[in-house]
Design an enzyme around this catalytic site. Structure first.
Site, PDB file in Angstrom:
ATOM      1  N   LYS A 116       0.808  -1.213   0.000  1.00  0.00           N
ATOM      2  CA  LYS A 116       0.000   0.000   0.000  1.00  0.00           C
ATOM      3  C   LYS A 116       0.846   1.270   0.000  1.00  0.00           C
ATOM      4  CE  LYS A 116      -4.095  -2.152   2.047  1.00  0.00           C
ATOM      5  NZ  LYS A 116      -3.633  -3.518   1.829  1.00  0.00           N
ATOM      6  N   GLU A 200      -2.332   6.454   7.783  1.00  0.00           N
ATOM      7  CA  GLU A 200      -2.844   7.543   6.966  1.00  0.00           C
ATOM      8  C   GLU A 200      -3.978   8.239   7.700  1.00  0.00           C
ATOM      9  OE1 GLU A 200      -4.106   5.688   3.383  1.00  0.00           O
ATOM     10  OE2 GLU A 200      -6.023   5.022   4.176  1.00  0.00           O
ATOM     11  N   ASN A 235     -14.337  -2.358   9.178  1.00  0.00           N
ATOM     12  CA  ASN A 235     -13.627  -2.182   7.908  1.00  0.00           C
ATOM     13  C   ASN A 235     -13.841  -3.328   6.936  1.00  0.00           C
ATOM     14  OD1 ASN A 235     -12.263   0.319   8.732  1.00  0.00           O
ATOM     15  ND2 ASN A 235     -11.137  -1.014  10.126  1.00  0.00           N
ATOM     16  N   GLU A 275      -9.796   1.187  -5.424  1.00  0.00           N
ATOM     17  CA  GLU A 275     -10.705   1.657  -4.388  1.00  0.00           C
ATOM     18  C   GLU A 275     -10.451   3.134  -4.072  1.00  0.00           C
ATOM     19  OE1 GLU A 275     -10.761  -0.850  -0.976  1.00  0.00           O
ATOM     20  OE2 GLU A 275     -11.348  -2.627  -2.124  1.00  0.00           O
ATOM     21  N   GLU A 288      -6.526   2.200  -2.418  1.00  0.00           N
ATOM     22  CA  GLU A 288      -5.644   1.082  -2.724  1.00  0.00           C
ATOM     23  C   GLU A 288      -6.126   0.407  -4.002  1.00  0.00           C
ATOM     24  OE1 GLU A 288      -5.792  -1.963   0.239  1.00  0.00           O
ATOM     25  OE2 GLU A 288      -7.954  -1.857   0.434  1.00  0.00           O
ATOM     26  N   ASN A 290      -6.657  -3.447  -5.490  1.00  0.00           N
ATOM     27  CA  ASN A 290      -6.681  -4.885  -5.230  1.00  0.00           C
ATOM     28  C   ASN A 290      -6.397  -5.618  -6.529  1.00  0.00           C
ATOM     29  OD1 ASN A 290      -7.490  -5.125  -2.345  1.00  0.00           O
ATOM     30  ND2 ASN A 290      -9.219  -3.927  -3.065  1.00  0.00           N
ATOM     31  N   PHE A 348     -21.846  -9.264  16.855  1.00  0.00           N
ATOM     32  CA  PHE A 348     -21.342  -9.807  15.587  1.00  0.00           C
ATOM     33  C   PHE A 348     -20.123 -10.707  15.791  1.00  0.00           C
ATOM     34  CE2 PHE A 348     -23.613  -5.971  14.407  1.00  0.00           C
ATOM     35  CZ  PHE A 348     -24.378  -6.401  13.355  1.00  0.00           C
TER      36      PHE A 348
END
Length: 665
Positions: A116, A200, A235, A275, A288, A290, A348
């Site tokens: 990245k 970041e 995320n 993205e 980024e 993928n 979750f």
């Protein structure tokens, strides 16, 4: 064209690749661990090769074992799916050395975009706007804190080799940087074998929108529109759609052109995804790239008609793209809901076990509606603690967004899963949420709209009234069946009355039923609702027309009624005679067991560490233990002040749900 390809993956993506390969007349080879010996992808493939024990770092991501499977099978090409070795340049290099085609991009593109930090530098050089951040590697938590303070909170801690939400944390304070940095490094090392980190700026209130690109080995490339992926938790994406309800044509074109420019800058060939985060003014920033097939690729396939797996195979075979940018037309709207083995009522947390019932809705492919379910499981199969908790990807398509959402609601209501915790109720809640319906969501949607977690859905009273009418009619049918079976039918249906009291969610409905051969008229107060259904006692799914509107109910039998699940709600519906209702009102409620002095394991998992000892005084919010499950580390914290009386588990212990880790005085 290749005669045989090996799929270096498992689960639903392996099954997805097998389907396209089969349609193209290509034989397939599956690989599997001990845990996947009876998995669906193994059953579907033409042949299968065993590659080791259940942990991925002893099987699926061991390059030598996958290469040996290739040699044994004689496969000419390998599709890596996503995750595992899909973005590992050493794997691509090993395939090249063995003269085996990699159904993915060149090694150089994987290296450039897979890291990245490097990818952001290349993106900036290619004229793609990027998010402010620290582009170098970070040695330790002290350096991470110093950098974070320079950038300004909040910041995003990210694994350089990460993906799928692994090794990623948002930090809003110095304490969260220190705590999250090490946890992210550990997750990155466990999932990718690479613990390098960078930081970041975290852009608040962003939308996550990505562009699908497709390039060949001859310099040709197209972008296939965008996907909106803003509904995320930890995320990790939960609901995706294509196109985005937020973009206009000018922004779509600009994002697509920048995505292609980046792809060409690294000599990209295959399917890939760029993205972006997009703010409220439609300014977009590179996040980024993928260098693989994305989990959510089906929504792009549904609105473009392009089979991305087929295109990847053709590109790997050296063919030129048969598509130009003018050929790419976006038709209709597609939704994807990710069905996870996660219990929404327990924060979750991952759930494992046997799928005692797994009945997806019927797949449909028509001009007005498409229902597609990409899955890698089957009824009776086992959900393992070793891998990602995703069970299936349920997709719908329709000519417009509203109809696609309606189709998804119906499909979710008709999806039967039993034996494990799962997020179907939550997915239904999202589909009904006003902000989602209006297309006004950001990546903070779940945190903002469900700040206290998911506690279930409270349906409006008019919907509950229809459910009450349906259950009254269904209960009457069940009572008729019961009296016939018991032989107590002296006078046809004399034992089955017309008056019933229905109670659900704290509401009480007095109903009167007038039945005929076609259904029943159910009167509640001044309103009479026509109820029609072909439901019979024992059916676990009921489609019932109530007042001309169809409701889909998952039905379970309880004493004097039903357990009903629909549209994200899970309720006990009691249907009683007036006398039974009168007596039931006098019964005391059962009290739940007191577990306030226990730390219970919230999921099946492995204890990584225990941070306290007997006699320690703990404060509210203090970290007590760390449990690893499905490749994620979960920190368990104290809910209140207390003193540790007993420690029942330690590092390396494998625990089940509700096993006691700590006891307090």
């Amino acid at each position: 064209m290749f005669d045989k390809i090996l799929i270096a993956n498992r689960g639903e993506i392996a099954c997805r690749v097998i389907k396209t390969a089969r349609r193209m007349g290509i034989k397939t080879v599956a690989v599997y661990s001990d845990a996947d010996r009876d998995a669906l992808h193994v059953r579907m493939a033409d042949e299968a090769v065993h590659i080791g024990p259940p942990p991925a770092n002893q099987s699926y991501i061991v390059i030598e074992k996958v290469m040996e499977a290739i040699r044994q099978s004689g496969a000419q090409a390998v599709h890596p799916g996503y995750g595992f070795l899909s973005e590992n340049p050493k794997f691509a290099e090993a395939l090249e050395a063995a003269d085996v085609a990699f159904i993915g991009p060149p090694k150089g593109a994987i290296e450039a975009m897979g890291d990245k930090i490097t990818s952001k530098k290349i993106a900036a050089e290619a004229g793609v706007s990027t998010v402010p951040g620290h582009m170098g590697l970070i040695a330790d938590a002290d350096e991470a804190l110093k950098i974070s303070e320079e950038i300004g909170f909040p910041v995003m801690l990210k694994a350089s080799a990460g993906g799928g939400g692994k090794g990623m944390r948002i930090a809003w304070s110095a304490d969260e940087v220190r705590e999250g940095f090490q946890a992210s490094k550990n997750e990155a090392a466990s999932s990718f074998g690479d613990d390098r980190m960078f930081i970041e700026k975290f852009v608040t209130q962003p939308r996550h929108i990505e562009i699908q690109v497709l390039c060949d080995q001859h310099g040709n490339g197209v972008y296939l529109g965008e996907r909106e992926c803003s509904i995320q938790r930890r995320n990790q994406k939960v609901v995706e759609e294509a196109p985005s309800p937020f973009l206009d044509e000018a922004t779509r074109r600009a994002m697509g052109e920048q995505a292609l420019a980046l792809a060409h800058a690294v000599g990209y060939a295959s399917a890939g995804t760029v993205e972006f985060i997009v703010d409220g003014e439609r300014n977009f920033y590179f996040l980024e790239m993928n260098t693989r097939l994305q989990v959510e690729h089906p929504v792009t396939e549904l609105i473009t008609g392009v089979d991305l797996v087929e295109q990847m195979i053709r590109v790997a075979n050296g063919e030129r793209l048969a598509l130009t940018q003018d050929d790419i037309k976006l038709d209709g709207w597609a939704m994807e809901s990710r069905l996870y083995a996660e219990d929404p009522y327990r924060g979750f947390l991952p759930s494992i076990g046997r799928l005692t019932r797994y009945r997806p809705p019927e797949e449909v492919s028509g001009p007005e509606r498409v229902v597609r379910n990409d899955t890698g499981v089957f009824e009776g199969g086992e959900i393992s603690m070793f891998y990602d908790p995703m069970i299936a990807k349920l997709c719908t398509w329709a000519p417009d967004r509203g109809t696609a959402i309606a189709a998804m609601r119906d499909a979710l209501d008709g999806f039967e899963v039993e034996g494990i915790g799962h997020n179907l109720p939550f997915l239904s809640a999202v589909m009904d949420h006003p902000k989602f319906v209006a297309g006004e969501m950001t990546t903070a949607f779940i945190a903002e709209e469900f700040p206290d977690g998911f506690q279930g859905v409270s349906l409006p009273e008019d919907h509950l009234r229809r459910i009450a009418a349906a259950c009254a009619a269904m209960h009457r049918v069940a009572e008729i069946r019961r009296t016939r079976v018991s032989g107590r039918m002296d006078n046809h249906e004399r034992k089955v009355g017309a008056d019933w009291i229905v109670t659900l969610n704290g509401l009480r409905f007095e109903t009167r039923i007038a039945a005929d051969r076609g259904g029943a008229d159910v009167t509640i107060g001044e309103e009479t609702l026509r109820v029609e259904s072909d439901w019979t006692p024992g059916d676990q799914l009921a489609r019932v027309s109530v007042g001309g509107e169809v409701v889909v109910l998952k039905v379970g039998k309880i004493t004097q009624g039903f357990r009903i699940r629909t549209r994200g709600a899970d309720m006990r519906v009691h249907v009683r005679t007036p006398r039974q209702a009168e007596l039931a009102a006098l019964m005391p409620e059962k009290q739940a067991a007191d577990t306030s002095k226990l730390l219970l394991c919230p999921m099946p998992g492995l204890i990584v560490r225990v941070d306290v000892a007997e006699g320690d005084e703990v404060q509210e919010g203090q970290a007590l233990a760390v449990v690893e499950a499905m490749k994620m580390e979960n920190i368990l914290r104290a809910e209140r002040k207390g003193v540790v009386a007993k420690v029942n588990a330690g590092p390396g212990d494998s625990l089940a749900v509700d096993d006691v880790i700590l006891e307090f005085e």
